[in-house]
Design an enzyme around this catalytic site. Structure first.
Site, PDB file in Angstrom:
ATOM      1  N   TYR A  20       1.982   8.859 -10.240  1.00  0.00           N
ATOM      2  CA  TYR A  20       2.420  10.243 -10.039  1.00  0.00           C
ATOM      3  C   TYR A  20       3.920  10.433 -10.304  1.00  0.00           C
ATOM      4  O   TYR A  20       4.471  11.472  -9.954  1.00  0.00           O
ATOM      5  CB  TYR A  20       2.143  10.654  -8.588  1.00  0.00           C
ATOM      6  CG  TYR A  20       0.690  10.765  -8.176  1.00  0.00           C
ATOM      7  CD1 TYR A  20      -0.135   9.638  -8.103  1.00  0.00           C
ATOM      8  CD2 TYR A  20       0.152  11.992  -7.805  1.00  0.00           C
ATOM      9  CE1 TYR A  20      -1.453   9.733  -7.683  1.00  0.00           C
ATOM     10  CE2 TYR A  20      -1.171  12.100  -7.375  1.00  0.00           C
ATOM     11  CZ  TYR A  20      -1.965  10.970  -7.318  1.00  0.00           C
ATOM     12  OH  TYR A  20      -3.268  11.072  -6.897  1.00  0.00           O
TER      13      TYR A  20
ATOM     14  N   ARG B 140       9.335   1.949  -2.846  1.00  0.00           N
ATOM     15  CA  ARG B 140       9.022   0.510  -2.986  1.00  0.00           C
ATOM     16  C   ARG B 140      10.291  -0.330  -2.886  1.00  0.00           C
ATOM     17  O   ARG B 140      10.310  -1.370  -2.229  1.00  0.00           O
ATOM     18  CB  ARG B 140       8.307   0.282  -4.329  1.00  0.00           C
ATOM     19  CG  ARG B 140       7.892  -1.148  -4.585  1.00  0.00           C
ATOM     20  CD  ARG B 140       6.812  -1.235  -5.646  1.00  0.00           C
ATOM     21  NE  ARG B 140       5.641  -0.474  -5.227  1.00  0.00           N
ATOM     22  CZ  ARG B 140       5.329   0.746  -5.684  1.00  0.00           C
ATOM     23  NH1 ARG B 140       6.057   1.317  -6.621  1.00  0.00           N
ATOM     24  NH2 ARG B 140       4.283   1.389  -5.202  1.00  0.00           N
TER      25      ARG B 140
ATOM     26  N   ASP C  83       0.868  -1.170   0.000  1.00  0.00           N
ATOM     27  CA  ASP C  83       0.000   0.000   0.000  1.00  0.00           C
ATOM     28  C   ASP C  83       0.900   1.212   0.000  1.00  0.00           C
ATOM     29  O   ASP C  83       1.838   1.308   0.790  1.00  0.00           O
ATOM     30  CB  ASP C  83      -0.954   0.023   1.193  1.00  0.00           C
ATOM     31  CG  ASP C  83      -2.115   0.961   0.896  1.00  0.00           C
ATOM     32  OD1 ASP C  83      -2.869   0.676  -0.056  1.00  0.00           O
ATOM     33  OD2 ASP C  83      -2.238   2.000   1.565  1.00  0.00           O
TER      34      ASP C  83
HETATM   35  P1  ITT Z   1      -3.230  -2.362  -5.501  1.00  0.00           P
HETATM   36  O1  ITT Z   1      -3.999  -1.930  -4.291  1.00  0.00           O
HETATM   37  O2  ITT Z   1      -3.955  -3.381  -6.321  1.00  0.00           O
HETATM   38  O3  ITT Z   1      -1.840  -2.777  -5.210  1.00  0.00           O
HETATM   39  P2  ITT Z   1      -3.522   0.431  -6.187  1.00  0.00           P
HETATM   40  O4  ITT Z   1      -3.132   1.228  -7.385  1.00  0.00           O
HETATM   41  O5  ITT Z   1      -4.975   0.517  -5.763  1.00  0.00           O
HETATM   42  O6  ITT Z   1      -3.093  -1.066  -6.468  1.00  0.00           O
HETATM   43  P3  ITT Z   1      -2.727   1.755  -3.728  1.00  0.00           P
HETATM   44  O7  ITT Z   1      -4.088   1.663  -3.146  1.00  0.00           O
HETATM   45  O8  ITT Z   1      -1.560   1.416  -2.864  1.00  0.00           O
HETATM   46  O9  ITT Z   1      -2.590   0.825  -5.010  1.00  0.00           O
HETATM   47  O10 ITT Z   1      -2.570   3.203  -4.336  1.00  0.00           O
HETATM   48  C1  ITT Z   1      -1.343   3.792  -4.428  1.00  0.00           C
HETATM   49  C2  ITT Z   1      -1.329   4.810  -5.542  1.00  0.00           C
HETATM   50  O11 ITT Z   1      -0.180   5.655  -5.306  1.00  0.00           O
HETATM   51  C3  ITT Z   1      -1.085   4.164  -6.885  1.00  0.00           C
HETATM   52  O12 ITT Z   1      -2.272   3.961  -7.583  1.00  0.00           O
HETATM   53  C4  ITT Z   1      -0.181   5.156  -7.598  1.00  0.00           C
HETATM   54  O13 ITT Z   1      -0.928   6.062  -8.321  1.00  0.00           O
HETATM   55  C5  ITT Z   1       0.522   5.903  -6.482  1.00  0.00           C
HETATM   56  N1  ITT Z   1       1.878   5.367  -6.399  1.00  0.00           N
HETATM   57  C6  ITT Z   1       2.354   4.427  -5.534  1.00  0.00           C
HETATM   58  N2  ITT Z   1       3.617   4.122  -5.805  1.00  0.00           N
HETATM   59  C7  ITT Z   1       3.967   4.895  -6.856  1.00  0.00           C
HETATM   60  C8  ITT Z   1       5.128   5.020  -7.613  1.00  0.00           C
HETATM   61  O14 ITT Z   1       6.194   4.262  -7.383  1.00  0.00           O
HETATM   62  N3  ITT Z   1       5.125   5.897  -8.619  1.00  0.00           N
HETATM   63  C9  ITT Z   1       4.043   6.631  -8.900  1.00  0.00           C
HETATM   64  N4  ITT Z   1       2.886   6.558  -8.264  1.00  0.00           N
HETATM   65  C10 ITT Z   1       2.845   5.690  -7.240  1.00  0.00           C
END
Ligand code: ITT
Length: 215
Positions: free
Chosen positions: A165, A200, A74
């Site tokens: 982002y 990450r 997350d």
């Molecule tokens: P899962 O829950 O299925 O893993 P999700 O996209 O819904 O996928 P999250 O709820 O954790 O995941 O949302 C995190 C958001 O933050 C994700 O959709 C991205 O837009 C942003 N994000 C996270 N890590 C990022 C990264 O390395 N680069 C750019 N944006 C990132």
């Protein structure tokens, strides 16, 4: 602490960008790590108010459904001038009424909020990407690994690489946004490397050192 028997676990994510990064990070370890999508698992509702809570919801749902250990991620963008927003709601800011996601719109929303807050100078535009990896077992046992990457929000977006982002985030110590960096630069990490750059990769480094037998 449960062992990771059989070298098999589920990567409990439906986000293609994350899954690509985890595939790269997991490559050196010889684990069979199939995604939640490959198992045909539904996306659980993320009802938590912290990264840890949402990471647990996703990992435990996948572990329960498959009977295998599962790891989730997350993550989100925490902007100081916005009191931590979008934070755990980072993905929600991209959601359109039809349920699809538009990250151009989400980055614009973030920029509009920064302008509204008067955060126009680089020193006022600090923030961090956060990733919490949860490893959960079918009986509910869980552990957490957190990684953060400090940086600044830039406008307009730069670069077409990465996902989400990435084009508006420049990590401290670099001139390039994550959207302008190669996969290797942004999240490259392998056993023995002392450092990792992205949130990450930093979370994964802790997970790998604790769980995947890397020194
Ligand atoms: P899962 O829950 O299925 O893993 P999700 O996209 O819904 O996928 P999250 O709820 O954790 O995941 O949302 C995190 C958001 O933050 C994700 O959709 C991205 O837009 C942003 N994000 C996270 N890590 C990022 C990264 O390395 N680069 C750019 N944006 C990132």
């Amino acid at each position: 602490m449960h062992p990771l028997e059989g070298k098999r676990f589920v990567v409990a994510s439906h986000n293609e960008g994350k899954l690509r990064e985890f595939a790269d990070l997991l490559a050196p370890f010889g684990f069979e790590a199939k995604s939640a999508r490959e198992y045909g698992l539904p996306e659980p509702e993320e009802t938590g108010t912290t990264f840890e809570e949402n990471a647990y919801i996703k990992a435990f749902a996948a572990a329960k459904a498959t009977g295998l250990p599962a790891m989730s991620d997350d993550s989100g963008l925490v902007v100081d001038a916005l009191d931590g927003a979008p934070g755990v709601y980072t993905a929600n800011w991209a959601e359109k009424p039809d349920g699809s996601r538009d990250f151009g719109m989400a980055m614009q929303k973030t920029e509009d909020a920064l302008q509204k807050a008067g955060a126009t100078e680089p020193a006022q535009r600090t923030g961090r990407f956060v990733a919490v990896i949860c490893l959960a077992f079918p009986d509910g046992e869980a552990e957490y690994y957190r990684g953060e990457a400090e940086g600044k929000l830039v406008w307009p977006p730069r670069g077409e690489l990465g996902f989400g982002y990435d084009p508006v985030f420049v990590p401290d110590g670099y001139d390039k946004s994550f959207g302008e960096m190669t996969a290797e630069k942004k999240h490259g990490w392998k056993p023995g490397d002392a450092e990792a750059l992205s949130h990450r990769a930093r979370a994964f480094k802790k997970f790998a050192e604790a769980r995947l037998g890397s020194a």
